[in-house]
Design an enzyme around this catalytic site. Structure first.
Site, short mmCIF file in Angstrom:
data_model
loop_
_atom_site.label_atom_id
_atom_site.label_comp_id
_atom_site.label_asym_id
_atom_site.label_seq_id
_atom_site.Cartn_x
_atom_site.Cartn_y
_atom_site.Cartn_z
N THR A 6 0.81 -1.04 -0.11
CA THR A 6 0.04 -0.06 -0.05
C THR A 6 0.91 1.22 -0.06
OG1 THR A 6 -0.16 0.22 2.47
CG2 THR A 6 -1.61 -1.34 1.40
N GLY A 7 0.37 2.33 -0.58
CA GLY A 7 1.27 3.59 -0.62
C GLY A 7 2.44 3.37 -1.24
N TYR A 45 1.72 12.01 14.63
CA TYR A 45 2.37 10.82 13.99
C TYR A 45 3.07 9.52 14.47
CZ TYR A 45 6.03 8.74 10.83
OH TYR A 45 6.74 7.82 10.09
N SER A 101 7.89 3.05 12.54
CA SER A 101 8.82 4.15 12.71
C SER A 101 9.46 4.15 13.86
CB SER A 101 8.14 5.55 12.27
OG SER A 101 9.11 6.59 12.17
#
Length: 265
Positions: free
Chosen positions: A13-14, A154, A141
């Site tokens: 995805t993305g 985020y 992340s």
């Protein structure tokens, strides 16, 4: 190690740019049938061409769908009902002062960064478990561990992905399906290049030099001392998707250049 995924279908995805596109190329290079995804059909077509340029004669297709809403996830599943590998890479980021982040922004980040992975895992994971083989990878992340003060919204979503991937790994225990997270650190993606452009112009340096300056000032714990390339991150993703990674599940696989100051994952 010779990774061979020639009998597997992989959705990334993305994947019209950045880490996602690099992962799509890496999986295609390993022989997988790759499905790229993005919101814009023109960018999806460009990504297909980019994969074919990198890996001629590879089996690659694309689905244009906005995964920030349930309808977009449904469109992707309708177009590709089954997959052996799911890389939940899609996501957005950007610095913003906490007191200026409104409810709509929180919701937008959560829906795209977290709920897309929830919805797609719910759609694809059961069939993987029935077949006795599958790979699900969430692109989290280092910001999910080192929450940045200027991107709390985020960092929150990336922490949520760690919880989700660990829980799904337990759910899939003993089925032959593995679920892991990959945690990139500062990476020279298109989005980061745009973020560094202003600094580079102001300092009269190259984008690469601005990246090193950013790492030294904003991520001083980095052992790498520079931004990683998208290909370096993609290498870890491809490994996590491989047959050779059969004993790796429930992990948080760091490609952070040593930013997270810990001797354990």
């Amino acid at each position: 190690m010779q990774i061979d995924l020639s009998d597997k279908t992989a959705i990334v995805t993305g994947s019209t740019g950045g880490i996602g596109l690099a992962a799509a190329k890496g999986l295609a290079r390993a022989g997988a049938q790759v499905v790229v995804n993005g919101r814009d059909s023109d960018r999806v077509e460009a990504a297909i061409r980019a994969v074919l340029d990198a890996v001629p004669r590879s089996d690659v297709s694309g689905v244009a769908a906005d995964l920030g809403a349930a309808e977009g996830c449904d469109s992707l599943v309708a177009a590709v009902p089954e997959a052996d590998i799911l890389v939940n890479n899609v996501g957005i980021f950007g610095p913003k002062p906490f007191f200026e982040i409104d409810d709509g922004t929180w919701e937008r980040f959560f829906q795209l960064n977290v709920m897309s992975g929830v919805r797609l895992s719910r759609a694809y994971l059961p069939k993987m478990m029935e077949r006795g083989w599958g790979r699900v990878v969430f692109i989290s992340s280092e910001s999910g561990l080192n929450i940045p003060a200027d991107m709390i919204h985020y960092g929150f979503t990336k922490t949520a992905m760690l919880s989700l991937s660990r829980g799904l790994a337990k759910l899939a225990s003993g089925t032959g399906v593995t679920v892991n997270s990959v945690l990139p650190g500062p990476t020279m993606s298109e989005g980061v290049k745009e973020m560094l452009k202003e600094m580079a112009e102001a300092k009269g340096v190259s984008i690469e030099e601005a990246g090193e300056m950013f790492v030294k000032s904003e991520r001083p714990s980095s052992l790498l001392g520079r931004l990683a390339s998208v290909e370096e991150v993609a290498n870890m993703i491809v490994y996590a998707c491989s047959k050779e990674a059969s004993a790796t599940s429930g992990g948080a696989l760091r490609v952070d250049g040593g930013v997270v100051d810990s001797i354990v994952p």
